[in-house]
Structures are given as C-alpha cells and as structure tokens.
Design an enzyme around this catalytic site. Structure first.
Site, PDB file in Angstrom:
ATOM      1  N   GLY A 155      31.328  39.954  46.364  1.00 53.07           N
ATOM      2  CA  GLY A 155      31.245  41.254  47.019  1.00 53.07           C
ATOM      3  C   GLY A 155      31.074  41.086  48.514  1.00 53.07           C
ATOM      4  O   GLY A 155      30.698  40.004  48.984  1.00 53.07           O
ATOM      5  N   CYS A 189      29.830  33.660  43.944  1.00 52.37           N
ATOM      6  CA  CYS A 189      29.573  33.986  45.347  1.00 52.37           C
ATOM      7  C   CYS A 189      28.412  34.990  45.459  1.00 52.37           C
ATOM      8  O   CYS A 189      27.266  34.621  45.244  1.00 52.37           O
ATOM      9  CB  CYS A 189      30.844  34.508  46.014  1.00 52.37           C
ATOM     10  SG  CYS A 189      30.815  34.368  47.816  1.00 52.37           S
ATOM     11  N   TYR A 190      28.667  36.265  45.739  1.00 58.05           N
ATOM     12  CA  TYR A 190      27.586  37.261  45.802  1.00 58.05           C
ATOM     13  C   TYR A 190      26.804  37.271  44.494  1.00 58.05           C
ATOM     14  O   TYR A 190      25.569  37.366  44.493  1.00 58.05           O
ATOM     15  CB  TYR A 190      28.186  38.641  46.083  1.00 58.05           C
ATOM     16  CG  TYR A 190      27.163  39.750  46.175  1.00 58.05           C
ATOM     17  CD1 TYR A 190      26.524  40.043  47.373  1.00 58.05           C
ATOM     18  CD2 TYR A 190      26.838  40.514  45.060  1.00 58.05           C
ATOM     19  CE1 TYR A 190      25.586  41.061  47.458  1.00 58.05           C
ATOM     20  CE2 TYR A 190      25.902  41.534  45.128  1.00 58.05           C
ATOM     21  CZ  TYR A 190      25.272  41.804  46.329  1.00 58.05           C
ATOM     22  OH  TYR A 190      24.334  42.810  46.410  1.00 58.05           O
ATOM     23  N   HIS A 250      35.180  30.545  44.762  1.00 58.31           N
ATOM     24  CA  HIS A 250      35.922  31.450  43.883  1.00 58.31           C
ATOM     25  C   HIS A 250      36.833  30.665  42.942  1.00 58.31           C
ATOM     26  O   HIS A 250      37.941  30.277  43.326  1.00 58.31           O
ATOM     27  CB  HIS A 250      36.734  32.443  44.716  1.00 58.31           C
ATOM     28  CG  HIS A 250      35.902  33.455  45.423  1.00 58.31           C
ATOM     29  ND1 HIS A 250      35.501  34.634  44.830  1.00 58.31           N
ATOM     30  CD2 HIS A 250      35.355  33.439  46.668  1.00 58.31           C
ATOM     31  CE1 HIS A 250      34.750  35.317  45.679  1.00 58.31           C
ATOM     32  NE2 HIS A 250      34.647  34.615  46.799  1.00 58.31           N
ATOM     33  N   GLU A 300      38.463  31.817  40.495  1.00 62.12           N
ATOM     34  CA  GLU A 300      39.523  32.672  39.965  1.00 62.12           C
ATOM     35  C   GLU A 300      40.801  32.660  40.794  1.00 62.12           C
ATOM     36  O   GLU A 300      41.860  33.105  40.324  1.00 62.12           O
ATOM     37  CB  GLU A 300      39.017  34.115  39.831  1.00 62.12           C
ATOM     38  CG  GLU A 300      38.755  34.853  41.127  1.00 62.12           C
ATOM     39  CD  GLU A 300      37.371  34.657  41.711  1.00 62.12           C
ATOM     40  OE1 GLU A 300      36.910  35.518  42.470  1.00 62.12           O
ATOM     41  OE2 GLU A 300      36.740  33.617  41.409  1.00 62.12           O
ATOM     42  N   SER A 322      57.649  59.033  29.251  1.00 64.74           N
ATOM     43  CA  SER A 322      58.355  59.118  30.531  1.00 64.74           C
ATOM     44  C   SER A 322      59.626  58.292  30.548  1.00 64.74           C
ATOM     45  O   SER A 322      60.490  58.497  31.400  1.00 64.74           O
ATOM     46  CB  SER A 322      57.436  58.636  31.660  1.00 64.74           C
ATOM     47  OG  SER A 322      57.226  57.238  31.549  1.00 64.74           O
ATOM     48  N   GLY A 359      59.380  54.941  30.834  1.00 61.30           N
ATOM     49  CA  GLY A 359      58.968  53.642  31.362  1.00 61.30           C
ATOM     50  C   GLY A 359      58.387  52.775  30.257  1.00 61.30           C
ATOM     51  O   GLY A 359      58.189  53.225  29.125  1.00 61.30           O
ATOM     52  N   ASP A 406      55.367  51.563  29.831  1.00 62.92           N
ATOM     53  CA  ASP A 406      54.016  51.909  29.370  1.00 62.92           C
ATOM     54  C   ASP A 406      54.061  52.971  28.270  1.00 62.92           C
ATOM     55  O   ASP A 406      53.517  52.779  27.177  1.00 62.92           O
ATOM     56  CB  ASP A 406      53.158  52.412  30.534  1.00 62.92           C
ATOM     57  CG  ASP A 406      53.168  51.468  31.715  1.00 62.92           C
ATOM     58  OD1 ASP A 406      53.342  50.260  31.496  1.00 62.92           O
ATOM     59  OD2 ASP A 406      53.018  51.944  32.856  1.00 62.92           O
ATOM     60  N   LYS A 410      49.965  45.544  33.738  1.00 61.62           N
ATOM     61  CA  LYS A 410      51.382  45.806  33.486  1.00 61.62           C
ATOM     62  C   LYS A 410      52.086  44.632  32.810  1.00 61.62           C
ATOM     63  O   LYS A 410      52.861  44.825  31.870  1.00 61.62           O
ATOM     64  CB  LYS A 410      52.085  46.150  34.806  1.00 61.62           C
ATOM     65  CG  LYS A 410      53.592  46.343  34.688  1.00 61.62           C
ATOM     66  CD  LYS A 410      53.962  47.615  33.963  1.00 61.62           C
ATOM     67  CE  LYS A 410      53.860  48.807  34.887  1.00 61.62           C
ATOM     68  NZ  LYS A 410      54.394  50.047  34.265  1.00 61.62           N
TER      69      LYS A 410
END
Length: 510
Positions: A51, A78-79, A167, A169, A221, A223, A225, A366
């Site tokens: 953060g 980290c934070y 980090h 990640e 729609s 798409g 999703d 996605k």
C-alpha cells in the site's frame, strides 16, 4: 481459498492472478473486513497487500487487530509486512535510503518461504518501499536481507506469520511465484484443485440451487462474458432460461443483426431480441457526465428486463456477466469516495429493482472467462472477441450522445476494427477502438476551411484489463487508419493516437 486484504497497492490484483495461476482460489476484499466476515469465508491463509501509506502514520489503514488471533497463516507483502511486525510488537520506521526497483536479496533461511532456494545464495527481487523493519518481536527469524533492508523477510514459524519487504507477485521478481507457492502449498496446505472444469461443475450446481424451479432472464450482449453466463445458466435450468438481447442504440455497426443471428441459432426459443434504442437515447439526451451516463444506462437496462419479465409472468432472477475488474473498479478499497468509475452493471443498477442478481463470473478475470468459454465449447469467434463496454458507444462518445455523433463514431470504429483485423492484430491486442472527442478543430479539405470533429484511436495490450500498455502500431498502419477515417467519415478532419497506459489512465475514456 486464500483471502487477500487490500491496502491500496497497485499490485494487489497481481497477487490474485499469481495465486489463481497456481490453481488455488482467492478473493480480494477491503483491508477493514470484519473478523466475523473473514471467519465466514473460511480462508486457508491470509495475504496482506502492499500500500502507499506507512504503518506508523496516524491515518494509515489498519486491519482489525483480532484477525491475527485466527489460527491460520499470514503473509504480509511490503506494507502488509510492516502491519504484521507492528501488531506483534516489532518496530517499523522510515528508511535512511528508499529502495525502489530491482535489488539483490540474500537468503538467510532456506526453509518455509524460501524452500528450494540456495542457503546464503542470492536472488533478484523487486523493491518498492521507503520504510524498513528496525526490530522484530523476540523469537522471530530473519529469512532474508538486502543491502538496504537488514530484515527483508521474516517469520514466526510457530504462529505461521511471514513477511516480505519486496513484491513476489510482479514479473520483476523472477522466482516470486515459487515464494508464493511455498506459502500456498507448504505453509497453508492448499491443493491446486481450482480449475475451469471444477468451476463449471460448481457454478452449474450453484445456479440450479439459486434458481430452484423459477425462470430466469439472462442479459445477453453477444460478448464472451454474457455468452458464458448464458451457457452456464442454460446448462443449469434449460428452457426456463430466457436470453434477452437488448439493442440499446449504442452498438457497433452491424452488431444487432450479427448477435441476433448467432444466438437465435444457439438458443432457439430461449432467445429474445428487444429494440429499445429510442428508450436509451431519450434517457441520455442532454447528459454529458460519464457517471450519470452509466447510471442511466444501467437503469434503462433493468426497465427493459422488467418489462420482458412481465410478459413471461413471474421471473425473479436476472443473470449477467459481471467480472472481477468491474467489481474492483466500482468499489475502491477505501470506499465509494475513491471509486474509479461506476460500472453500469455494478454501481449503476437501481436499488429498488425487482430482480435478484445471479453473477457466476463475479470473481473471474477476463482471460479466465475465455478459458471457461473454451471449457464450455463456445466457438472461437465468441471467445476471442475483444471486450466491449456494457454502456456501449455512449462512453466512447465524449459529451452528449446523439444519433449524429453515434453515426460518426460507428463509421470510424468500423474502419479501426477492419484495419486491425487486416493487419493480423485483432487476436494479439486486448482492445482496439475509436473515441469521438467533444471538440472540433480547423482543417483544410478540398482547399477549403473545415471545422470538424476529432477521433482518438485507442489500441492497448493487457492480460486482464486491470493494467494495460498502449500498442506501438506501425506508422504505415496508423497512417492508413487515419486517412481512411478522414476520407470516408463525414464530419471528421483529425485523428490522434492515445499513448497512455493504465494506470494512470483507464482503457476507456469515460
């Protein structure tokens, strides 16, 4: 599952991605989630994100102290590391020298987090901090250090509390995945069982249980999703599902005919087409503020679905393709005041609507939805479609939405997609589209002065939509797109290229 408590790091979503890549389910929640809600989630472990604040600041975000009494492993990044240290009685202070970017980490203890690493060896990591741990609680162990951080990683193995100053990640920490997997599998005892096949099975069961014997409308729609949601729901309740495709007047060129043809074949009598374009355009008349646009569009969609439900009798459920980025961007970790933008299908919905929402993709990114589409056997044409915003072209027409301005944007956007496809880039980039700006500029056309509209071209690459980089298109392609738009689209005399990344910009302009 693994619970990630978000303290505002720009990398929080990356933590989730790395965990899911290891086939372990995880969720991101705000840092101030209550102990009772955490217990309901039953996590196997908790990760505290990084953060922008410092833990010793008066206004620094803090987790509820009681959570550290939970008998499960914690990993602070980290934070988050500073929070764990402070909560246990250690000290955190501002470092004499800040540490940003690549750094050399010296491994002091090759057990637990660093299992498989060389004892007293080194590894490259990505640092991003201005604080350091200056003391640890009695009995804690230092796992690693850097030249600037004497305590770059620590542990209380008996209590299973761990922290890293860097980090793991991010891609710039090459062996970060191993560190996270050591936490997941060796320390938390997770199993890599969260796959798309497993997700299909559990989602179908969950939808079936939620719906009972009732009917359900699915907001379709065209798409990937909504197509995936429709397919899951159809598997769950069969003909009791009604897929409603709404032409809101804000679609791309030829979209209404294409989607209707595709899904009437796929779902037969379960598919319905509704032309509500005038309803939406009337609702948007005179509206310029993007947040108001999104809310009006969200409300209009619900009105259409409620009207369709009345024709069918009692339909208590509405299924829609809400994704995790929609939820994250609509509800900031620090509350509504810091919301990035309200997605029409999250914060844009009316509070008094009659439907109960069913959102089986609410925790997916996605690219995970695309994998799910493959698992469900959807055609590649659907799976690889570029994302298109639910509010449609309304948020790509900056300022007031009118039929004339939509005409200009549709024509320009069709040229952009045509040329991107011709260049073989459609499947290689995340999104490519045109934006109509709310300004006019002077030009010279046919030896005469013109004063017409500006089109902005936006092409980005991304993994999940949470971060994105602009694509450096070849000058020849940019020139071709620009020339075609200016020559073929009446009302445009200038084309510009957006070279902003996300963050600080978002992918859409509104």
């Amino acid at each position: 599952m693994i619970l990630i408590l978000d303290f505002g790091s720009q990398y929080t979503q990356l933590i989730a991605r790395r965990i899911r890549e290891a086939n372990v389910y995880c969720e991101i929640h705000p840092f101030n989630l209550t102990l009772e809600k955490i217990q309901q989630l039953k996590p196997k472990g908790i990760i505290l994100s990084g953060g922008p604040a410092s833990v010793y600041q008066e206004s620094a975000p803090k987790a509820e102290e009681r959570i550290f009494s939970l008998p499960i492993p914690f990993l602070g990044i980290c934070y988050g590391m500073g929070l764990i240290n402070q909560a246990a009685g250690g000290e955190v202070a501002r470092a004499e020298r800040r540490e940003y970017g690549s750094a050399e980490l010296f491994v002091d203890d090759d057990t637990d987090l660093f299992h498989g690493f060389l004892h007293n060896g080194t590894v490259r990591v990505w640092m991003s901090h201005g604080d350091k741990m200056i003391s640890l609680p009695e009995g804690w162990r230092i796992l690693a250090h850097s030249r600037n951080s004497p305590i770059a990683s620590f542990a209380n193995p008996e209590r299973k509390l761990f922290g890293v100053q860097f980090h793991p990640e991010v891609a710039h920490t090459p062996r970060g995945k191993e560190i996270l997997e050591n936490f997941l599998f060796r320390i938390c005892g997770c199993e890599p069982t969260w796959t798309m096949g497993h997700f299909v099975e559990t989602s179908v069961k969950k939808i079936r249980a939620q719906a009972g014997n009732s009917r359900m409308i699915c907001a379709l729609s065209g798409g990937v999703d909504s197509s995936v949601v429709a397919t899951l729901a159809h598997r769950a309740i069969g003909e009791r599902l009604i897929c409603v495709f709404v032409n809101n007047g804000l679609l791309r060129e030829g979209e209404a005919d294409h989607v209707s043809r595709l899904f009437s074949e796929r779902f037969g009598k379960s598919f319905r087409y509704v032309d509500a374009s005038q309803r939406f355009l009337s609702a948007l008349k005179g509206v310029e503020d993007p947040e108001v646009k999104r809310k009006k569009i969200g409300h209009a969609f619900i009105e259409v679905f409620e009207a369709e439900a009345k024709k069918l009798g009692e339909v208590p459920f509405l299924a829609q393709g809400t994704l995790y980025p929609d939820v994250i961007e609509s509800v900031s970790f620090v509350g509504p005041s810091a919301t990035i933008k309200t997605h029409h299908n999250v914060g844009g919905l009316p509070t008094n609507m009659r439907f109960q929402l069913i959102e089986p993709l609410r925790e997916l990114f996605k690219d995970e939805v695309r994998k799910l589409g493959q698992e469900l056997g959807l055609p590649q044409e659907l799976i690889q479609r570029q994302p298109f915003p639910g509010p449609g072209l309304a948020i790509r027409v900056l300022g007031e939405v009118t039929e004339e301005r939509l005409r200009i944007l549709r024509a320009a956007d069709a040229i952009v997609l045509s040329e991107i496809k011709s260049a073989g880039l459609y499947d290689k980039v995340w999104q490519s589209f045109a934006v109509l700006l709310p300004i006019k500029t002077v030009g010279v056309m046919g030896d005469e002065r013109s004063y017409e509209n500006v089109i902005a071209l936006r092409v980005v690459e991304s993994q999940d939509g949470m971060t994105a980089n602009w694509v450096p298109l070849a000058p020849e392609l940019l020139s071709k797109i620009s020339n075609r738009i200016i020559n073929e689209v009446r009302g445009v005399n200038r084309v510009v290229y957006d070279i902003s990344s996300k963050p600080p910009a978002t992918i859409e302009w509104e």
